[in-house]
Design an enzyme around this catalytic site. Structure first.
Site, PDB file in Angstrom:
ATOM      1  N   SER A  26      -9.425   1.874   1.950  1.00  0.00           N
ATOM      2  CA  SER A  26     -10.467   1.101   1.069  1.00  0.00           C
ATOM      3  C   SER A  26     -11.856   1.968   1.477  1.00  0.00           C
ATOM      4  CB  SER A  26     -10.672  -0.311   1.841  1.00  0.00           C
ATOM      5  OG  SER A  26     -11.920  -1.035   1.171  1.00  0.00           O
ATOM      6  N   TYR A  41     -11.735  -6.712   8.577  1.00  0.00           N
ATOM      7  CA  TYR A  41     -11.509  -6.100   7.737  1.00  0.00           C
ATOM      8  C   TYR A  41     -11.752  -4.664   7.849  1.00  0.00           C
ATOM      9  CZ  TYR A  41     -10.287  -4.362   2.737  1.00  0.00           C
ATOM     10  OH  TYR A  41      -9.657  -3.656   1.659  1.00  0.00           O
ATOM     11  N   LYS A  88      -9.625  -1.280   8.596  1.00  0.00           N
ATOM     12  CA  LYS A  88      -9.463  -0.238   7.527  1.00  0.00           C
ATOM     13  C   LYS A  88     -10.042   1.065   8.003  1.00  0.00           C
ATOM     14  CE  LYS A  88      -7.515  -2.231   4.157  1.00  0.00           C
ATOM     15  NZ  LYS A  88      -6.326  -1.869   3.501  1.00  0.00           N
TER      16      LYS A  88
HETATM   17  N1  LIG Z   1      -8.865  -5.363  -4.385  1.00  0.00           N
HETATM   18  C1  LIG Z   1     -10.018  -4.582  -3.709  1.00  0.00           C
HETATM   19  O1  LIG Z   1     -11.185  -4.733  -4.186  1.00  0.00           O
HETATM   20  C2  LIG Z   1      -9.706  -3.531  -2.818  1.00  0.00           C
HETATM   21  C3  LIG Z   1     -10.515  -2.302  -2.573  1.00  0.00           C
HETATM   22  C4  LIG Z   1     -10.095  -1.504  -1.481  1.00  0.00           C
HETATM   23  C5  LIG Z   1      -8.995  -1.744  -0.948  1.00  0.00           C
HETATM   24  N2  LIG Z   1      -8.077  -2.682  -1.608  1.00  0.00           N
HETATM   25  C6  LIG Z   1      -6.841  -2.542  -0.771  1.00  0.00           C
HETATM   26  O2  LIG Z   1      -5.792  -2.382  -1.489  1.00  0.00           O
HETATM   27  C7  LIG Z   1      -4.412  -2.856  -1.097  1.00  0.00           C
HETATM   28  C8  LIG Z   1      -3.957  -4.145  -2.234  1.00  0.00           C
HETATM   29  O3  LIG Z   1      -4.945  -5.000  -2.275  1.00  0.00           O
HETATM   30  P1  LIG Z   1      -4.822  -5.958  -3.668  1.00  0.00           P
HETATM   31  O4  LIG Z   1      -6.406  -5.620  -4.190  1.00  0.00           O
HETATM   32  O5  LIG Z   1      -4.103  -5.154  -4.729  1.00  0.00           O
HETATM   33  O6  LIG Z   1      -4.749  -7.358  -3.321  1.00  0.00           O
HETATM   34  P2  LIG Z   1      -3.653  -8.170  -3.691  1.00  0.00           P
HETATM   35  O7  LIG Z   1      -3.805  -9.546  -2.716  1.00  0.00           O
HETATM   36  O8  LIG Z   1      -3.516  -8.515  -5.303  1.00  0.00           O
HETATM   37  O9  LIG Z   1      -2.049  -7.523  -3.251  1.00  0.00           O
HETATM   38  C9  LIG Z   1      -1.830  -7.532  -1.694  1.00  0.00           C
HETATM   39  C10 LIG Z   1      -0.428  -7.828  -2.061  1.00  0.00           C
HETATM   40  O10 LIG Z   1       0.090  -7.353  -0.528  1.00  0.00           O
HETATM   41  C11 LIG Z   1       0.795  -8.616  -0.185  1.00  0.00           C
HETATM   42  N3  LIG Z   1       1.138  -8.794   1.287  1.00  0.00           N
HETATM   43  C12 LIG Z   1       0.205  -9.327   2.073  1.00  0.00           C
HETATM   44  N4  LIG Z   1       0.626  -9.086   3.457  1.00  0.00           N
HETATM   45  C13 LIG Z   1       1.775  -8.528   3.380  1.00  0.00           C
HETATM   46  C14 LIG Z   1       2.816  -8.097   4.369  1.00  0.00           C
HETATM   47  N5  LIG Z   1       2.553  -8.245   5.551  1.00  0.00           N
HETATM   48  N6  LIG Z   1       3.770  -7.550   3.885  1.00  0.00           N
HETATM   49  C15 LIG Z   1       4.087  -7.163   2.510  1.00  0.00           C
HETATM   50  N7  LIG Z   1       2.980  -7.557   1.595  1.00  0.00           N
HETATM   51  C16 LIG Z   1       2.141  -8.184   2.137  1.00  0.00           C
HETATM   52  C17 LIG Z   1       0.299  -9.920  -0.528  1.00  0.00           C
HETATM   53  O11 LIG Z   1       1.462 -10.985  -0.903  1.00  0.00           O
HETATM   54  C18 LIG Z   1      -0.192  -9.301  -2.202  1.00  0.00           C
HETATM   55  O12 LIG Z   1       0.938  -9.471  -3.414  1.00  0.00           O
HETATM   56  C19 LIG Z   1      -4.909  -3.650   0.139  1.00  0.00           C
HETATM   57  O13 LIG Z   1      -4.398  -2.712   1.404  1.00  0.00           O
HETATM   58  C20 LIG Z   1      -6.453  -3.824   0.098  1.00  0.00           C
HETATM   59  O14 LIG Z   1      -7.083  -3.972   1.492  1.00  0.00           O
HETATM   60  C21 LIG Z   1      -8.373  -3.581  -2.329  1.00  0.00           C
END
Ligand SMILES: NC(=O)c1ccc[n+]([C@@H]2O[C@H](COP(=O)([O-])OP(=O)(O)OC[C@H]3O[C@@H](n4cnc5c(N)ncnc54)[C@H](O)[C@@H]3O)[C@@H](O)[C@H]2O)c1
Length: 254
Positions: free
Chosen positions: A132, A145, A149
């Site tokens: 992130s 977070y 991260k």
């Molecule tokens: N959405 C944003 O703005 C953003 C920005 C930067 C980074 N990220 C990162 O991207 C990654 C994906 O996030 P996203 O935005 O797609 O979120 P999301 O909530 O849509 O998807 C995350 C998925 O991970 C699954 N999950 C959670 N804990 C888990 C575990 N222990 N084992 C297996 N699956 C698990 C959840 O069920 C969910 O389907 C994350 O690491 C998040 O920190 C997201």
């Protein structure tokens, strides 16, 4: 240059939705053999059916062997994507801190522990860490977070500098806001800091594929993050003052 992904074995954790599902679709389109993992079994099954993948539901930390077996004993690319958007201050519940460490950092460490021996023996392997921009900068209102991260980024960086001469490729994907359930759950801080420049999950997948083709470690789907990261390193107090102004704006609007 990235090798062809045709027939390569790829695992994406947390791929039941959001960025993980977009990565799974992109790898499937490139001809990869795929395992789709998610804690939510129904969502994993649905993305697996759509992409022709095998679903391996469960905690991302606990499914490495099962995922590898499902792919015939070899994993070429591991996408450590599952993450928790753990908000709160230093006073967040101990369970919140522990879960953030476990999913955002230790799941990556455990996957690497299981995969590196085989990768080093054969001289190849690719580890993709969905970090992130909060791992390079810091997210307002979200101490667990931001801290974890930073940990994920540090671990990816450590893997890359330690094993790059032994055929191991590592990518740290560091987006700001991405329109997923996680952004919705980020509440008012997400609205203020992330939503205005949010991109689609498919944009993150495109950035990863470009970064893999160019053999780049740091992948910034929001290119402006490079400038913020440089500013933070060059002038920490100025950067902190700017971030504190955002903090105060957030507090005033709550
Ligand atoms: N959405 C944003 O703005 C953003 C920005 C930067 C980074 N990220 C990162 O991207 C990654 C994906 O996030 P996203 O935005 O797609 O979120 P999301 O909530 O849509 O998807 C995350 C998925 O991970 C699954 N999950 C959670 N804990 C888990 C575990 N222990 N084992 C297996 N699956 C698990 C959840 O069920 C969910 O389907 C994350 O690491 C998040 O920190 C997201």
């Amino acid at each position: 240059m990235v090798e062809s992904l045709q027939g390569r074995s790829v695992v994406v954790t947390g791929a039941g939705g959001g960025i993980g599902a977009a990565l799974a679709r992109r790898f499937a389109a490139a001809g990869a053999r795929l395992v789709v993992n998610d804690l939510d079994a129904d969502r994993a099954a649905s993305v697996a059916a759509e992409t022709g993948a095998t679903a391996v539901p469960g905690d991302a930390s606990a499914i490495v062997d099962e995922a590898r077996d499902a792919l015939g004993g070899t994993v070429d690319v591991w996408c450590a994507n599952a993450g928790l958007a753990s908000g709160g201050t230093e006073a967040a519940d101990p369970e919140v801190w522990a879960a953030a460490w476990d999913v955002n950092v230790m799941a990556h460490v455990r996957a690497a522990q299981a995969l590196l021996p085989g990768w080093l023996e054969r001289g190849s392997g690719r580890f993709v860490s969905t970090v992130s921009a909060a791992g390079l900068l810091t997210m307002i209102g979200a101490a667990p977070y931001s801290v974890t991260k930073h940990g994920a980024y540090a671990f990816a960086e450590w893997l890359s500098l330690t094993y790059r001469h032994r055929g191991i490729k590592v990518h740290a994907v560091c987006p700001q806001g991405v329109r997923t359930d996680m952004l919705t759950a980020a509440g008012s801080a997400g609205e203020l800091v992330l939503a205005p420049t949010a991109i689609e999950p498919e944009d993150v997948a495109d950035a990863l594929f470009t970064g893999m083709a160019e053999d780049r470690f740091l992948i910034l789907p929001h290119p402006e993050v490079a400038g913020y990261y440089a500013g933070r390193a060059a002038e920490p107090d100025r950067w902190l003052t700017t971030m504190n102004h955002i903090q105060q704006k957030w507090e005033a609007g709550r």
